[in-house]
Enzyme design. Structure first.
Site, PDB file in Angstrom:
ATOM      1  N   TYR A   1       0.336   6.310   2.493  1.00  0.00           N
ATOM      2  CA  TYR A   1      -0.926   6.898   2.956  1.00  0.00           C
ATOM      3  C   TYR A   1      -0.822   8.385   3.247  1.00  0.00           C
ATOM      4  O   TYR A   1      -1.769   9.128   3.008  1.00  0.00           O
ATOM      5  CB  TYR A   1      -1.422   6.145   4.201  1.00  0.00           C
ATOM      6  CG  TYR A   1      -1.854   4.742   3.871  1.00  0.00           C
ATOM      7  CD1 TYR A   1      -3.112   4.481   3.353  1.00  0.00           C
ATOM      8  CD2 TYR A   1      -0.982   3.664   4.017  1.00  0.00           C
ATOM      9  CE1 TYR A   1      -3.512   3.199   3.013  1.00  0.00           C
ATOM     10  CE2 TYR A   1      -1.370   2.380   3.681  1.00  0.00           C
ATOM     11  CZ  TYR A   1      -2.635   2.155   3.181  1.00  0.00           C
ATOM     12  OH  TYR A   1      -3.014   0.892   2.827  1.00  0.00           O
TER      13      TYR A   1
ATOM     14  N   ARG B   1      -3.988  -8.544  -4.968  1.00  0.00           N
ATOM     15  CA  ARG B   1      -2.906  -8.773  -4.014  1.00  0.00           C
ATOM     16  C   ARG B   1      -3.504  -9.249  -2.698  1.00  0.00           C
ATOM     17  O   ARG B   1      -4.316  -8.546  -2.085  1.00  0.00           O
ATOM     18  CB  ARG B   1      -2.104  -7.478  -3.806  1.00  0.00           C
ATOM     19  CG  ARG B   1      -1.049  -7.592  -2.708  1.00  0.00           C
ATOM     20  CD  ARG B   1      -0.312  -6.272  -2.524  1.00  0.00           C
ATOM     21  NE  ARG B   1       0.662  -6.355  -1.444  1.00  0.00           N
ATOM     22  CZ  ARG B   1       0.531  -5.758  -0.250  1.00  0.00           C
ATOM     23  NH1 ARG B   1      -0.542  -5.026   0.019  1.00  0.00           N
ATOM     24  NH2 ARG B   1       1.463  -5.884   0.653  1.00  0.00           N
TER      25      ARG B   1
ATOM     26  N   HIS C   1       2.023 -10.812   6.142  1.00  0.00           N
ATOM     27  CA  HIS C   1       1.321  -9.568   6.469  1.00  0.00           C
ATOM     28  C   HIS C   1       0.967  -9.608   7.959  1.00  0.00           C
ATOM     29  O   HIS C   1      -0.193  -9.608   8.344  1.00  0.00           O
ATOM     30  CB  HIS C   1       0.082  -9.393   5.588  1.00  0.00           C
ATOM     31  CG  HIS C   1      -0.418  -7.988   5.513  1.00  0.00           C
ATOM     32  ND1 HIS C   1      -0.675  -7.341   4.331  1.00  0.00           N
ATOM     33  CD2 HIS C   1      -0.697  -7.080   6.489  1.00  0.00           C
ATOM     34  CE1 HIS C   1      -1.125  -6.112   4.574  1.00  0.00           C
ATOM     35  NE2 HIS C   1      -1.140  -5.941   5.884  1.00  0.00           N
TER      36      HIS C   1
END
Length: 474
Positions: free
Chosen positions: A308, A88, A132
């Site tokens: 996370y 990715r 991103h």
């Protein structure tokens, strides 16, 4: 397998993952590519933000990063050596469309064309993320994501990339972590572009999701072969600190602004009513126009989940008050009392399981999930013999992959796991201080050294089964 990594073992739950389960690694363009002024690339909001004194650790920037732009074939061979089936990566908008409008920059597109070919030649499936966080600076100068036009500019850019690569790329995700783009970029100010205006951040939320919808619609209409589309959302599990009404309300609000404001409209075509009311109390409004929610909620084939850590929430401040200085209800974030990573993020894998199950419970029509990012930063050091023993990271990966397996056993449709990150890189406002990679990068020499976690992960991704239970056996 390396005996040190084997000694860390696998959680037995991992054995339940099916042979079809996808294994991958992930990166993003600004964090690894470097070459920020080469071959026609324009400036992004991160190039600008890194020049603002005090915003990035030690004034670091992504000018060179991991020099991936020049070392791409070497890095693809590194990916192949890990035995993963998927990589990715994100495309840098200002490399493809330097000012955010107009035709494609041929040299910029050519880099990703070569990258896709290189991956396919090595037997690795390319998984494209179109955004991103590297918005072209010219679009930020025109208002950025709080301005509706940016959503249309994103759809135009997406089509430039899609037209060039759709013949070889099956899976496309539009946005990575719109929460970070909107809230950290336009409200908290701790990521680019560094603005601090809550109503603007909420406008950015909607326009990011609108951009996702516009781009997905156009790409699907233009697709000439079977193609999967999706979005990647970051989220943690928000639990009340106690069963009190105040704490349950605090957790509801945190979950609303952290998870449901993004997931709910994508899946159901509506923003959560309680979140809309919470926003109104803070003087903010989602700038929805007729037809927007139909665009945002069109069907997608995959939902990327980045995770996370998780937190508990209390509706009571340390001094006992239940409203803040602005008269708004208190949302106090609390810990579970567990060990933390180098980011000071608590390690609570059981809450990862609960998060995935919560998504599945609340949204029966949820598309299949893939864990598009999960990993941990620790203070890694290279040993005199050149090795990097990162047992903490091995344990983190082990526990969190097992958490995914347990969620699957409980009914959550999760079909893959991508470790963050392939290699140490530019960690945004933390500069080069924090290392998330399963591959160590010497930023002076650009030498890549697989860590013990890379060998551990490669063993799992190649076999998909448990190793021998005896650490000394092979």
């Amino acid at each position: 397998m390396d005996t040190t990594a084997r000694a860390a073992g696998f959680d037995p739950a991992i054995a339940s993952l099916p042979p079809s389960f996808r294994w991958g690694v992930a990166t993003s363009a600004y964090q690894i590519e470097g070459a920020v002024a080469e071959d026609g690339r324009g400036p992004s909001i991160w190039d600008t933000y890194c020049r603002v004194p005090g915003m990035v650790h030690e004034g670091d920037n992504g000018d060179v990063a991991c020099d991936h732009y020049h070392r791409m074939p070497e890095d693809v061979e590194l990916i192949r050596s890990l035995g993963v089936d998927t990589y990715r990566f994100s495309v840098a908008w200002p490399r493809v469309q330097p000012g955010g409008v107009g035709p494609a920059n041929p040299k910029g597109l050519a880099f990703y064309d070569r990258l896709v070919d290189e991956l396919l030649a090595k037997g690795v499936d390319p998984w494209v993320t179109l955004y991103h966080w590297d918005l072209p600076q010219e679009l930020e100068d025109a208002g950025g994501w709080p301005v509706r036009d940016t959503a249309y500019r994103f759809a135009d850019y997406s089509m430039l990339v899609f037209d060039a690569l759709q013949d070889r790329v099956r899976t496309w995700t539009t946005l990575n972590e719109p929460w970070c783009s909107a809230m950290l970029g336009y409200h908290v100010g701790r990521q680019a572009p560094g603005r601090t205006h809550f109503p603007d951040a909420i406008k950015a939320v909607h326009h990011l999701l609108l951009g996702h919808g516009l781009a997905t619609q156009r790409m699907r209409e233009a697709a000439t072969k079977p193609t999967e589309f999706g979005i990647t959302l970051n989220m943690g599990h928000a639990a009340p600190a106690t069963d009190s009404e105040l704490d349950r309300e605090a957790a509801r609000r945190a979950d609303g602004l952290g998870r449901r404001i993004y997931l709910h409209p994508v899946v159901t075509g509506e923003y959560p009513a309680d979140v809309v009311a919470d926003l109104a109390a803070r003087g903010a409004e989602l700038p929805v126009r007729e037809g927007d929610l139909e665009l945002i909620s069109q069907p997608i084939e995959v939902l990327g989940i980045n995770h996370y850590t998780s937190s508990r929430y209390s509706g009571t401040a340390e001094d006992g008050s239940t409203v803040d200085a602005d008269g708004l209800p208190v949302d106090r974030e609390l810990r579970y009392g567990r060990p933390v990573t180098a980011m000071d993020w608590e390690i609570v894998p059981e809450q990862f399981t609960e998060l995935l199950l919560q998504n599945a419970r609340e949204y029966p029509d949820l598309p299949p999930m893939v864990i598009t990012e999960n990993g941990a930063a620790f203070d890694d050091g290279v040993s005199p013999d050149g090795s990097v023993a990162d047992a903490d990271r091995v344990a983190y990966l082990d526990s969190h992959i097992a958490a995914v397996a347990r969620a699957r056993e409980g009914g959550a449709d999760v079909r893959g796991y991508f470790a963050w990150s392939l290699m140490d890189n530019f960690e945004w406002s933390y500069g080069y201080e924090k290392r998330f990679g399963i591959v160590h990068v010497d930023y002076e020499t650009q030498v890549r050294t697989p860590k013990a976690s890379a060998r551990w992960y490669a063993d799992l991704s190649r076999t998909g089964v448990l190793p021998a239970s005896d650490p000394s056996a092979h």
